[in-house]
Design an enzyme around this catalytic site. Sequence first.
Site, mmCIF file in Angstrom:
data_model
loop_
_atom_site.group_PDB
_atom_site.id
_atom_site.type_symbol
_atom_site.label_atom_id
_atom_site.label_comp_id
_atom_site.label_asym_id
_atom_site.label_seq_id
_atom_site.Cartn_x
_atom_site.Cartn_y
_atom_site.Cartn_z
ATOM 1 N N GLN A 103 53.800 0.265 38.841
ATOM 2 C CA GLN A 103 54.143 1.088 39.732
ATOM 3 C C GLN A 103 54.403 2.381 39.578
ATOM 4 O O GLN A 103 53.329 3.743 40.321
ATOM 5 C CB GLN A 103 55.091 0.660 41.285
ATOM 6 C CG GLN A 103 54.131 -0.636 42.461
ATOM 7 C CD GLN A 103 55.128 -0.871 43.274
ATOM 8 O OE1 GLN A 103 56.360 -0.655 43.484
ATOM 9 N NE2 GLN A 103 54.998 -1.887 43.996
ATOM 10 N N ARG A 147 45.439 -0.503 28.223
ATOM 11 C CA ARG A 147 46.722 -1.024 27.753
ATOM 12 C C ARG A 147 48.014 -1.737 28.317
ATOM 13 O O ARG A 147 47.894 -2.016 29.423
ATOM 14 C CB ARG A 147 47.331 0.392 27.458
ATOM 15 C CG ARG A 147 48.987 0.188 26.947
ATOM 16 C CD ARG A 147 48.642 1.168 25.036
ATOM 17 N NE ARG A 147 50.580 1.086 25.348
ATOM 18 C CZ ARG A 147 50.836 1.079 24.226
ATOM 19 N NH1 ARG A 147 49.579 0.286 23.064
ATOM 20 N NH2 ARG A 147 51.775 1.286 23.488
ATOM 21 N N PHE A 206 30.906 40.120 30.180
ATOM 22 C CA PHE A 206 31.402 41.244 30.598
ATOM 23 C C PHE A 206 32.574 41.245 30.191
ATOM 24 O O PHE A 206 34.225 40.705 29.661
ATOM 25 C CB PHE A 206 31.434 39.876 32.257
ATOM 26 C CG PHE A 206 32.434 40.152 33.099
ATOM 27 C CD1 PHE A 206 31.307 41.067 34.130
ATOM 28 C CD2 PHE A 206 33.846 40.434 33.094
ATOM 29 C CE1 PHE A 206 32.012 41.909 35.287
ATOM 30 C CE2 PHE A 206 34.504 40.675 34.773
ATOM 31 C CZ PHE A 206 33.829 41.450 35.514
ATOM 32 N N LEU A 219 35.553 43.449 31.181
ATOM 33 C CA LEU A 219 36.630 43.786 32.194
ATOM 34 C C LEU A 219 37.952 44.465 31.397
ATOM 35 O O LEU A 219 38.533 45.298 31.126
ATOM 36 C CB LEU A 219 36.627 43.081 33.667
ATOM 37 C CG LEU A 219 37.650 43.891 34.443
ATOM 38 C CD1 LEU A 219 36.857 45.269 35.176
ATOM 39 C CD2 LEU A 219 37.974 42.435 35.387
ATOM 40 N N ARG A 244 35.290 32.508 40.298
ATOM 41 C CA ARG A 244 36.517 32.097 40.750
ATOM 42 C C ARG A 244 36.083 30.509 41.792
ATOM 43 O O ARG A 244 37.039 29.867 41.337
ATOM 44 C CB ARG A 244 37.331 32.494 41.298
ATOM 45 C CG ARG A 244 38.206 34.176 40.385
ATOM 46 C CD ARG A 244 38.832 34.984 41.521
ATOM 47 N NE ARG A 244 39.505 36.056 40.830
ATOM 48 C CZ ARG A 244 39.693 37.365 41.174
ATOM 49 N NH1 ARG A 244 39.842 37.426 41.835
ATOM 50 N NH2 ARG A 244 40.565 37.850 39.940
ATOM 51 N N SER A 301 45.190 41.819 33.713
ATOM 52 C CA SER A 301 45.630 41.954 35.235
ATOM 53 C C SER A 301 45.684 42.766 36.182
ATOM 54 O O SER A 301 44.892 42.798 37.130
ATOM 55 C CB SER A 301 47.183 41.329 35.640
ATOM 56 O OG SER A 301 46.929 39.991 35.028
ATOM 57 N N GLU A 314 39.606 34.574 34.372
ATOM 58 C CA GLU A 314 39.281 35.039 35.358
ATOM 59 C C GLU A 314 40.784 35.322 37.267
ATOM 60 O O GLU A 314 39.813 35.091 37.708
ATOM 61 C CB GLU A 314 38.161 33.884 36.141
ATOM 62 C CG GLU A 314 37.099 34.001 35.172
ATOM 63 C CD GLU A 314 35.479 33.428 35.565
ATOM 64 O OE1 GLU A 314 35.346 33.402 36.878
ATOM 65 O OE2 GLU A 314 34.496 33.432 34.771
HETATM 66 N N1 COS Z 1 34.785 42.547 46.740
HETATM 67 C C1 COS Z 1 35.229 44.290 47.023
HETATM 68 N N2 COS Z 1 34.929 45.133 46.287
HETATM 69 C C2 COS Z 1 36.604 44.755 46.710
HETATM 70 C C3 COS Z 1 36.757 43.344 46.287
HETATM 71 C C4 COS Z 1 36.446 42.230 46.974
HETATM 72 N N3 COS Z 1 36.250 40.951 45.868
HETATM 73 N N4 COS Z 1 38.564 43.349 45.836
HETATM 74 C C5 COS Z 1 38.708 44.864 45.811
HETATM 75 N N5 COS Z 1 38.084 45.597 46.062
HETATM 76 C C6 COS Z 1 37.863 46.454 46.774
HETATM 77 C C7 COS Z 1 38.819 47.116 47.899
HETATM 78 O O1 COS Z 1 38.361 46.728 49.070
HETATM 79 C C8 COS Z 1 38.955 48.439 47.547
HETATM 80 O O2 COS Z 1 38.112 49.639 47.702
HETATM 81 P P1 COS Z 1 38.241 51.358 48.419
HETATM 82 O O3 COS Z 1 38.572 51.300 47.631
HETATM 83 O O4 COS Z 1 36.834 51.432 49.066
HETATM 84 O O5 COS Z 1 39.243 50.485 49.403
HETATM 85 C C9 COS Z 1 38.332 48.723 45.512
HETATM 86 O O6 COS Z 1 38.175 48.029 45.299
HETATM 87 C C10 COS Z 1 40.568 48.580 44.962
HETATM 88 O O7 COS Z 1 40.746 47.187 45.710
HETATM 89 P P2 COS Z 1 42.066 47.168 45.569
HETATM 90 O O8 COS Z 1 43.081 48.380 46.677
HETATM 91 O O9 COS Z 1 42.348 45.865 46.179
HETATM 92 O O10 COS Z 1 42.610 47.331 43.628
HETATM 93 P P3 COS Z 1 44.066 46.865 42.628
HETATM 94 O O11 COS Z 1 43.754 48.002 41.272
HETATM 95 O O12 COS Z 1 44.921 46.771 43.986
HETATM 96 O O13 COS Z 1 43.854 45.434 42.672
HETATM 97 C C11 COS Z 1 43.317 43.487 42.257
HETATM 98 C C12 COS Z 1 42.636 44.980 42.747
HETATM 99 C C13 COS Z 1 44.327 43.053 41.328
HETATM 100 C C14 COS Z 1 43.225 41.958 43.001
HETATM 101 C C15 COS Z 1 41.945 43.621 40.667
HETATM 102 O O14 COS Z 1 42.548 44.282 39.706
HETATM 103 C C16 COS Z 1 42.286 41.700 40.042
HETATM 104 O O15 COS Z 1 41.542 41.139 40.522
HETATM 105 N N6 COS Z 1 42.720 41.777 38.705
HETATM 106 C C17 COS Z 1 42.280 40.743 37.965
HETATM 107 C C18 COS Z 1 41.585 40.868 36.782
HETATM 108 C C19 COS Z 1 41.025 39.297 36.566
HETATM 109 O O16 COS Z 1 40.819 39.464 37.212
HETATM 110 N N7 COS Z 1 40.963 39.971 35.192
HETATM 111 C C20 COS Z 1 40.109 38.707 34.695
HETATM 112 C C21 COS Z 1 39.597 39.093 33.128
HETATM 113 S S1 COS Z 1 38.026 38.986 33.963
HETATM 114 S S2 COS Z 1 36.933 37.472 33.368
#
Ligand code: COS
Length: 383
Positions: free
Chosen positions: A280, A269, A122, A124, A244, A131, A364
């Site tokens: 304790q 031990r 995956f 990302l 998660r 983050s 994650e």
């Molecule tokens: N399920 C479905 N849709 C989701 C969602 C979820 N769990 N979380 C967010 N969305 C949607 C939102 O509804 C929004 O949609 P609209 O634009 O239609 O309103 C869109 O996605 C953007 O969401 P948001 O505005 O919350 O995004 P942000 O950029 O503010 O940030 C976080 C979101 C910080 C939560 C995100 O970037 C995140 O999880 N970061 C961590 C990444 C991570 O876990 N990385 C690990 C590596 S991968 S192993």
Amino acid sequence: MIRDPELLNQLVDTISRFVRERLIPNEARLAEDDAVPEDILAEMKEMGLFGLSIPEEYGGLGLTMEEEALVAIEIGKTSPAFRSVFGTNNGIGAQGMLIDGTREQKDKYVPRLATGEILSAFCLTEPDSGSDAASLRTTAVQDGDHYILNGTKRFITNGPEADLFTVMARTNPEHKGAGGISAFIVEGNTPGLVRGPADNKMGQKGAHTCDIIFENCRVPAENIIGGKEGQGFKTAMKVLDRGRLHISAVCVGVAERLVEESLRYTMERKQFGAALAEHQLIQAMLADSKTEAYAGKTMVMDAARRKDDSENVSTLASCCKLFCAEMVGRVADRAVQLHGGSGYMAEYAVERFYRDVRLFRIYEGTTQIQQLVIARNMVREAS
Ligand code: COS
């Protein structure tokens, strides 16, 4: 939801025996060789571990979230690197396709993921986007019936060996945020997909990560997940909601293993004329670890059941990840303390687990990202 308790018990017993008899005795070898032994990999495929949560129609076992959580707890009782190799096929490597993919995409790839014939990953995270996942910079520009991908993905689990990648890339450069991102299925042998050298990590030896670099990598347009641009970020978030919960269950399993190791050591031990476990101050640490592992398990099972009942568990998945990842960190720290000087020595499993569990608070989604997701959802729901 548990569909057939008897069948599930058999599966959990089989996995539990496999962990005890095959994986635990090979933990030191896994760490030393930095590789899952081939014979163990073959046994994992034979047992169906690569397709645990892939639907039965695609050749998997089709576990519900509750069933998957129980299995993940058992698998958590050994080195997390064993799980990592098949975990992505069930989880982040396949779920994007399963949740939002077209029928053709699923038919083409998922059955081979379920058997372990191909391995997935995956993509990302990037060098400048961790983050803040929505700020990713990898681009995908349409050129006829293909997209051309350029950019670098970082810390990609199974990157060195994966045959198939779910890649989040920006298809709309005008849209800097989440809406400009699409998800692609990219085959590992596509020209222009380059693997960086394997990363040298603190722990979890045997689970490999590396950079995946796209240099004018041409991907068929039919490989955009769900056939629609701009949906990739949401797909990634949905995948992570499930991931998660899975990781939280693994944390519970590791915590249970560490409690077991700590109890065994402190009962054997002796100091001040009695077993450590009779003292304790030692008992306080044992009790705290037991209690926290139980609390984590209870949370995970509740959230998993709710997910099976089609509840939106985005907030609860983050609550579980936040608590369980931090919890197993505390339990591992106490396990080292309970082992005293021996706990600092590599020949004791707790030394290795202490390093292994550190990653749970980071990948994650870091603990801080879970806090952010939880609080934001609370505010959103209240207003
Ligand atoms: N399920 C479905 N849709 C989701 C969602 C979820 N769990 N979380 C967010 N969305 C949607 C939102 O509804 C929004 O949609 P609209 O634009 O239609 O309103 C869109 O996605 C953007 O969401 P948001 O505005 O919350 O995004 P942000 O950029 O503010 O940030 C976080 C979101 C910080 C939560 C995100 O970037 C995140 O999880 N970061 C961590 C990444 C991570 O876990 N990385 C690990 C590596 S991968 S192993």
